[in-house]
Design an enzyme around this catalytic site. Structure first.
Site, PDB file in Angstrom:
ATOM      1  CB  CYS A  13      -0.820   0.009   1.094  1.00  0.00           C
ATOM      2  SG  CYS A  13      -0.278   0.025   2.870  1.00  0.00           S
ATOM      3  CB  CYS A  16       4.274  -0.367   2.196  1.00  0.00           C
ATOM      4  SG  CYS A  16       2.882  -1.522   2.470  1.00  0.00           S
ATOM      5  CG  ASP A 419      15.493  26.643 -34.171  1.00  0.00           C
ATOM      6  OD1 ASP A 419      15.661  27.535 -34.176  1.00  0.00           O
ATOM      7  OD2 ASP A 419      15.935  25.569 -34.463  1.00  0.00           O
ATOM      8  CG  ASP A 616      19.593  22.426 -32.613  1.00  0.00           C
ATOM      9  OD1 ASP A 616      19.730  22.843 -31.412  1.00  0.00           O
ATOM     10  OD2 ASP A 616      20.104  22.661 -33.434  1.00  0.00           O
ATOM     11  CG  ASP A 620      17.684  26.627 -30.424  1.00  0.00           C
ATOM     12  OD1 ASP A 620      17.995  27.578 -30.924  1.00  0.00           O
ATOM     13  OD2 ASP A 620      17.395  25.522 -31.171  1.00  0.00           O
TER      14      ASP A 620
END
Length: 731
Positions: A13, A16, A419, A616, A620
């Site tokens: 659960c 736990c 971009d 990419d 950037d």
């Protein structure tokens, strides 16, 4: 720091999971521990020079759970055996519970020695089929902690022991003026229903993690290596860098590598989304998980084990599935104190009804019902099952999500910065138009230009070379080749000086440009490359980066999601304007340097926007790092996999809008699951405690409570699995 994922046994659960997590976090040298309850695993980040794996296992063992640190264990086989054992216990529970239920409900008091018969039928269910509840509860008690098993063990254990007492010593209760009732049916039916719930949970959780299993199946178990001219097989895990691996037609490529011998075509669709096979020859790279098609090749291993491309993707998906959104922190806090609170409520319920209620049986039934119905399983499963299913589905579609926090941000994004090159366009320039001064120059000088451009590695040079080859041009040998960065190239052929490059290069060498050629260049919306010989411009080539075919539909889909799309590019104004018009983008900024893109991200953030940046992952980098969420396009470069919040593995632009659709769908499922889990407990506990009894005479049976508790967990998992059949949309 070392980060590793370990299987954990014994978690049943949310409390736990919270116990395991807090115990590991308190271990000296452990920086972070995140439990994935749905996957029964924990991701631990620790200082390997000060922390031994054995100490981690010991810490978890102290609170009654098992951390599996043995890498040689076949966890899939272990899981299969555990599942079969659970199935066997369920059938035993069903087989003995049905006669107990029938005798108790329809033949009560009609058979001789009925209580003893019920005891004999109940014992196998409590002693074998449901023994895990009592064993786990005892382990928790020894370490002064509680979990769901504590509630089940208390509820069914009290019902069973009380019934045994009334079976063996019925006169004691009768002497007190109380009926010697037995509750064997409650004990066995509750155990059976909870075992059924766990069985269904395991099956559903297995479906939720199917994406990881499918990715792992892309790696073969063994490989053929070449040593001293001899070919032998060895397990994949034993392959070392620079070892030579033989791959035959129709086989999966097991490791990343460079082709040393042979040529072939490779199906890389799992990596790039490209349906057509890619031709590969000596010196080119291949990646693990892709399919070798029609040639036998020998490769030198460059990425093996955890460093291979596929392993890194699997690890990334695993970490994302095990991560937690901010809302989960609140759930964890509630789960950690939930069980003790429920036990307290059950005791108070028993006391109140014993004092004010109609009978001892009434007080007893309400107490057991509260203990059974209040299991926090649904709370623990609400978030991880949705994450596992959704993120796994995304991975299968080439959408890699780094973590749950990224999903939380994605639903808030209102501005997407794109971009141009490689995102909206193919990123591969092509010759759109070619103008020669006259046909004679074209026939005589095209081979000279082809020879020059063939020497250059620049994308524009490759585009011109490809164009001239298609035109059937020959190639001249080139002398004194020079590359002038940012301008173009020069060369000497048969004593004549040639130049190919932009307008700045022509100005630098005082090249005479024909007025008509110059007007053609100025009127174009592409990049103009001039070719000159003997001080005179002979031709101009107009190159364009073709806009992706579905770009306008993707932009429209994003705008329908109320996301404002902004294009930033380093290209000239006329080129940017043309791309913006073709794609339906209203806002764009041209002629930008990389640092300018970062400035625009800051500008939109200062306006209160939540900004996602797509690029990419290299040019950037600054803007991607600053954005609230970064999205990397492409086939998963190192920087993209390591830094982007979301990586789109395929070149298909559809996945950009699909990434936002998916993130919103996962968040919606998490909210639905948490709502129903909380709502269930808020409503169920008071009903089980008997608050409706005075007004409506309604008393919740412990058996119904057990069924409702099991149903709540299964319903949460089933709701999450709905993501597997969700349509992401094809724009």
């Amino acid at each position: 720091m070392t980060t590793k994922i370990y299987p954990v046994r014994g978690m049943t659960c949310a409390s736990c999971a919270s116990s395991v997590e807090s115990m590991l976090k308190s271990t000296e040298g452990v920086d972070e521990a995140v439990v994935n309850f749905a996957d029964s695993s924990v991701r631990v980040q620790y200082a390997d020079e000060t922390v031994a794996e054995e100490s981690l296992a010991k810490a978890v063992d102290q609170i009654g759970y098992e951390l599996v640190i043995d890498d040689n264990q076949d966890m899939e086989e272990e899981e299969r055996r555990a599942f079969q054992k659970r199935k066997r216990k369920l059938w035993i529970a069903v087989g003995f519970s049905l006669p107990v239920f029938v005798l108790s409900m329809f033949f009560a008091g009609l058979l001789p020695f009925q209580k003893w018969i019920l005891l004999a039928l109940t014992a196998p269910v409590v002693g074998y089929a449901g023994n895990e509840f009592y064993v786990n509860a005892w382990k928790q008690l020894k370490h002064r902690t509680t979990n769901m098993d504590t509630l089940v063990a208390l509820g069914t254990g009290i019902a069973f022991l009380f019934s045994v007492f009334n079976t063996v010593f019925p006169q004691f209760m009768l002497s007190q003026g109380l009926p010697a009732d037995v509750y064997y049916e409650s004990a066995v039916i509750i155990i059976t229903l909870i075992l059924l719930g766990r069985f269904l949970e395991e099956r559903a959780k297995s479906n939720a993690s199917s994406a990881i299993k499918r990715l792992m199946e892309l790696q073969p178990d063994s490989v053929r290596v070449i040593e001293n001219g001899e070919t032998s097989e060895k397990p994949l895990s034993q392959v070392k860098p620079e070892e030579r691996v033989l791959i035959r037609p129709g086989e999966r490529i097991p490791v990343d590598g460079e082709i040393m011998e042979g040529s072939t075509s490779v199906d890389e669709s799992m990596m790039t989304g490209e349906s057509l096979p890619v031709d590969k020859k000596k010196g080119q790279s291949v990646f693990s998980g892709t399919m070798n098609q029609d040639g036998s090749i020998t490769i030198s291993a460059t990425g093996v084990g955890e460093s291979s491309y596929l392993s890194r993707i699997i690890d990334m998906v695993r970490q994302a599935q095990g991560s937690k959104p901010p809302v989960q922190k609140l759930v964890d806090k509630i789960a950690s104190i939930f069980v003790p609170i429920v036990i307290a409520i059950a005791v108070i319920t028993f006391g109140v009804w014993l004092w004010a209620g109609p009978s001892f049986s009434h007080a007893f039934i309400t107490m057991v019902s509260v203990l059974i119905i209040a299991c926090p399983c649904a709370l623990g499963l609400a978030t991880p099952t949705a994450l596992m299913t959704g993120i796994g589905m995304g991975a299968e579609h080439g959408i890699l999500v780094k973590g749950a926090t990224s999903l939380e941000i994605a639903k808030k994004v209102d501005t997407l910065i794109l971009d141009k090159t490689g995102t909206l366009t193919h990123g591969k320039p092509e010759v759109a138009e070619a103008f020669w001064k006259n046909d004679h120059d074209k026939r005589e000088l095209a081979p000279a230009l082809a020879g020059m451009e063939e020497k250059s590695e620049h994308p524009l040079a490759k585009a011109i070379t490809s164009y001239l080859q298609k035109q059937g041009s020959n190639t001249f040998d080139v002398d004194d080749f020079q590359n002038l960065s940012g301008k173009g190239i020069t060369a000497t052929i048969n004593g004549i000086d040639y130049l190919a490059g932009n307008f700045k290069l022509m100005q630098q060498y005082d090249i005479q440009i024909d007025r008509e050629l110059n007007e053609k260049a100025r009127a174009s919306t592409g990049t103009a490359i001039y070719f000159a010989a003997g001080g005179d411009a002979k031709s101009v080539f107009i190159l364009k980066d073709r806009v992706k075919e579905n770009a306008s539909k993707v932009i429209e889909a994003l705008q329908k999601q109320k996301i404002e799309v902004v294009m930033l590019t380093g290209d000239a104004e006329n080129t940017a304007h043309e791309v913006a018009q073709k794609t339906g983008i209203d806002k764009y900024h041209a002629s930008l340097l990389p640092e300018d893109k970062k400035t625009f991200v800051e500008k939109y953030q200062q306006e209160g926007k939540t900004v996602a940046m797509t690029g990419d992952g290299v040019n950037d980098a600054a803007a991607l790092a600053l954005a609230d969420m970064s999205i990397a396009m492409g086939s998963g470069s190192d920087i993209a996999l390591d830094t982007a919040d979301i990586t789109l593995m395929h070149s298909d632009l559809n996945h950009l809008s699909q990434a936002f659709v998916l993130s919103r769908a996962i968040n919606k499922k998490i909210r639905q699951n948490l709502f129903w889990a909380f709502f269930y407990n808020v409503i169920a506990i008071p009903v089980a405690a008997g608050v409706l009894y005075p007004a409506f005479g309604l008393l919740l049976s412990p058996m119904i409570a057990g069924g409702a508790m099991a149903f709540s967990s299964v319903s949460v998992v089933t709701n999450s699995l709905g993501l597997k059949w969700m349509k992401l949309g094809d724009n």
